[in-house]
Scaffold this active site. Structure first.
Site, PDB file in Angstrom:
ATOM      1  N   HIS A   6       0.893  -0.802   0.022  1.00  0.00           N
ATOM      2  CA  HIS A   6       0.096  -0.392  -0.727  1.00  0.00           C
ATOM      3  C   HIS A   6       0.807   1.148   0.076  1.00  0.00           C
ATOM      4  O   HIS A   6       1.989   0.791   0.563  1.00  0.00           O
ATOM      5  CB  HIS A   6      -0.983   0.232   1.242  1.00  0.00           C
ATOM      6  CG  HIS A   6      -0.748  -0.302   2.168  1.00  0.00           C
ATOM      7  ND1 HIS A   6      -0.090   1.193   3.368  1.00  0.00           N
ATOM      8  CD2 HIS A   6      -0.180  -0.611   3.627  1.00  0.00           C
ATOM      9  CE1 HIS A   6      -0.044   0.862   4.412  1.00  0.00           C
ATOM     10  NE2 HIS A   6       0.519  -0.164   4.223  1.00  0.00           N
TER      11      HIS A   6
ATOM     12  N   ASP B 117       6.242   1.904   6.640  1.00  0.00           N
ATOM     13  CA  ASP B 117       4.657   1.091   6.606  1.00  0.00           C
ATOM     14  C   ASP B 117       4.122   1.695   5.680  1.00  0.00           C
ATOM     15  O   ASP B 117       3.282   2.524   5.688  1.00  0.00           O
ATOM     16  CB  ASP B 117       3.473   1.327   8.072  1.00  0.00           C
ATOM     17  CG  ASP B 117       2.770   0.636   8.262  1.00  0.00           C
ATOM     18  OD1 ASP B 117       2.254   0.417   6.987  1.00  0.00           O
ATOM     19  OD2 ASP B 117       1.681   1.128   8.939  1.00  0.00           O
TER      20      ASP B 117
ATOM     21  N   GLU C   6      -5.213   0.811   2.373  1.00  0.00           N
ATOM     22  CA  GLU C   6      -5.255  -0.009   3.619  1.00  0.00           C
ATOM     23  C   GLU C   6      -4.913   0.631   5.113  1.00  0.00           C
ATOM     24  O   GLU C   6      -5.728   0.036   5.910  1.00  0.00           O
ATOM     25  CB  GLU C   6      -3.625  -0.700   3.130  1.00  0.00           C
ATOM     26  CG  GLU C   6      -3.658  -1.867   3.788  1.00  0.00           C
ATOM     27  CD  GLU C   6      -3.199  -1.721   5.649  1.00  0.00           C
ATOM     28  OE1 GLU C   6      -2.990  -2.249   6.128  1.00  0.00           O
ATOM     29  OE2 GLU C   6      -2.636  -0.203   5.459  1.00  0.00           O
ATOM     30  N   GLU C   7      -4.268   2.123   5.192  1.00  0.00           N
ATOM     31  CA  GLU C   7      -4.638   2.175   6.157  1.00  0.00           C
ATOM     32  C   GLU C   7      -6.131   2.875   6.979  1.00  0.00           C
ATOM     33  O   GLU C   7      -6.359   3.276   7.948  1.00  0.00           O
ATOM     34  CB  GLU C   7      -3.722   3.574   6.925  1.00  0.00           C
ATOM     35  CG  GLU C   7      -2.640   3.467   6.027  1.00  0.00           C
ATOM     36  CD  GLU C   7      -1.621   2.154   7.186  1.00  0.00           C
ATOM     37  OE1 GLU C   7      -2.394   1.733   8.199  1.00  0.00           O
ATOM     38  OE2 GLU C   7      -0.761   2.334   7.162  1.00  0.00           O
TER      39      GLU C   7
ATOM     40  N   GLU D  83       4.035  -5.505   3.842  1.00  0.00           N
ATOM     41  CA  GLU D  83       4.084  -4.807   4.979  1.00  0.00           C
ATOM     42  C   GLU D  83       5.394  -5.211   5.660  1.00  0.00           C
ATOM     43  O   GLU D  83       6.102  -6.150   5.489  1.00  0.00           O
ATOM     44  CB  GLU D  83       2.963  -5.905   6.225  1.00  0.00           C
ATOM     45  CG  GLU D  83       1.397  -4.773   5.518  1.00  0.00           C
ATOM     46  CD  GLU D  83       1.328  -3.221   6.336  1.00  0.00           C
ATOM     47  OE1 GLU D  83       1.693  -3.088   6.817  1.00  0.00           O
ATOM     48  OE2 GLU D  83       0.144  -3.073   6.039  1.00  0.00           O
TER      49      GLU D  83
ATOM     50  N   HIS E 177       2.719   4.286  12.470  1.00  0.00           N
ATOM     51  CA  HIS E 177       1.750   5.303  12.995  1.00  0.00           C
ATOM     52  C   HIS E 177       2.031   6.177  13.540  1.00  0.00           C
ATOM     53  O   HIS E 177       1.754   7.087  14.493  1.00  0.00           O
ATOM     54  CB  HIS E 177       0.477   4.645  13.667  1.00  0.00           C
ATOM     55  CG  HIS E 177      -0.174   4.250  11.985  1.00  0.00           C
ATOM     56  ND1 HIS E 177      -1.236   3.223  12.220  1.00  0.00           N
ATOM     57  CD2 HIS E 177       0.624   3.649  11.267  1.00  0.00           C
ATOM     58  CE1 HIS E 177      -1.284   3.065  11.432  1.00  0.00           C
ATOM     59  NE2 HIS E 177      -0.549   2.670  10.939  1.00  0.00           N
TER      60      HIS E 177
END
Length: 408
Positions: free
Chosen positions: A105, A134, A168-169, A193, A376
């Site tokens: 992603h 990520d 995706e998130e 990932e 994140h």
């Protein structure tokens, strides 16, 4: 004398040595390192948070020409939900039988302006930046794995398809039908990932869903006639007590308040309040257990005349630790052992598209990107020591699966 000679010549008790590494692939992975890091830097320095349509277009514009240069057929496919960047599907036809799907992603969780504020940087043995692991590091890794196959003229596969998706998130709302079609058309799915520290691939993941609790009250002047109001914020606080029965962390079900909104002005009793609770589960039945608790709480209010509505937005089901995944993990571990490295297996609460593949009956292996951490958050990093070994692993996995795909 004869017995001693026989004992020396028959090392039956010695541990078997792993097969030697593929020297060509290893040399190519080493040679790619500088350019690979440069491309990761360029991708990280473009903001592409979910819903940043222009940012998603810019990142795709950086990567698509490289795929086209490898002879891949590239399609730009509009998102299945409004306000999201396009998806990219690149396909390469081979001369073998294995049909391999790569999924990565391009979206991150970060707001516009983040890349300018804290761009890609290297500090010691780690690289930092928004989305560095990520999952832009994994997406770029896939491009260089495909580059190595191209340069070595390896064609012992049926099809390699590379999906670069844009949402995706948020649970892939712009890609669900596309993912479902692609996973059913392939023998195996490999997900880009990041690997977990110190050096693990992912064989299970939690499923995810978000529950929204919306409260409707009545506005009133907070000083002149507060008694005429019905405070939605107060009621929301009461409703949120329902999630206290569930763990906030741990290996199983977790429920965490992530968004809280109420009120508009200091002198107005809030008419509306909203809270969002993110839930992760190993067992799909736990989704219903959480919803039942929230709905039961919604039936009783402490603020007279307030009303409560609970809705659920599902993202991904759990990725179970199953025999198909374990077989793929064993294949990956054997490849990694040829580098003299140990590849661990594990799982975590971060959901991904591999769960959709597994649910459709397609063998899936996750966490094949470079190892990372701090996801994140501003401390997100990519472990530079794993960049070249993980590129070797992904390349050799595609070679192995192209020649000998798993049975579905």
């Amino acid at each position: 004398m004869t017995l001693a000679v026989l004992m020396l010549a028959t090392p039956a008790q010695a541990a078997p040595r792993p097969a030697p590494r593929d020297a060509q692939v290893w040399a190519a992975a080493q040679a790619a390192r500088a350019a690979q890091l440069d491309l990761i830097k360029a991708a990280v320095n473009i903001d592409s948070g979910t819903g940043d349509v222009e940012g998603g277009r810019k990142v795709a514009g950086l990567l698509v020409p490289r795929l086209q240069a490898l002879g891949m057929t590239v399609e730009t496919i509009p998102a299945e939900a409004p306000g999201l960047a396009d998806n990219v599907v690149a396909t390469l036809q081979g001369a073998g039988k294995g049909r391999i799907l790569l999924i990565g992603h391009l979206d991150t969780v970060f707001e516009p302006g983040t890349a300018a504020r804290r761009p890609f940087r290297i500090d010691g043995d780690k690289a930092y930046g928004p989305g560095v692991s990520d999952e832009k590091g994994g997406v770029v890794q896939a491009i260089y794995a495909l580059q190595i196959l191209h340069d070595l003229k390896f064609r012992d596969f049926g099809t390699i398809t590379f999906l670069m998706e844009s949402s995706e998130e948020r649970g892939s709302p712009g890609t669900r039908r596309l993912i479902d079609r692609l996973v059913r058309a392939h023998d195996v799915e490999l997900n880009l990932e990041p690997g977990d520290a110190p050096d693990a691939i992912t064989v299970w993941r939690k499923g995810s869903a978000t529950y929204q609790i919306a409260v409707k009250g009545r506005a009133a002047h907070a000083g002149v006639a507060p008694q005429d109001g019905r405070n939605a914020a107060v009621e929301l606080i009461h409703q949120l007590a329902a999630i206290e029965q569930f763990p906030r962390s741990g290996p199983g079900l977790t429920a965490n308040l992530t968004i809280l909104k109420a009120g508009s002005r200091d002198n107005i009793i809030p008419e509306d309040a909203m809270g969002r609770v993110n839930v992760r589960v190993r067992d799909k039945a736990d989704f219903d257990r959480v919803e039942a608790a929230l709905q039961a709480a919604a039936a009783t209010t402490v603020v007279p005349d307030a009303t409560v509505a609970v809705t659920r937005e599902s993202a991904y089901p759990p990725l179970p630790d199953n025999p198909q995944t374990q077989a793929l993990a064993a294949r990956a571990q054997a490849i990694y052992a040829r580098l003299g490295r140990t590849l661990a297996t594990g799982g975590n609460g971060g959901a991904s598209e591999s769960a959709l593949a597994a649910e459709a009956g397609t063998p899936a292996l996750d966490g094949l990107g470079p190892v990372g951490g701090g996801f994140h958050a501003e401390r997100e990093f990519l472990d530079l020591a794993t960049v070249t070994p993980r590129l070797y692993l992904l390349t050799r996995m595609m070679m192995s699966l192209g020649a000998d795909p798993p049975a579905r």
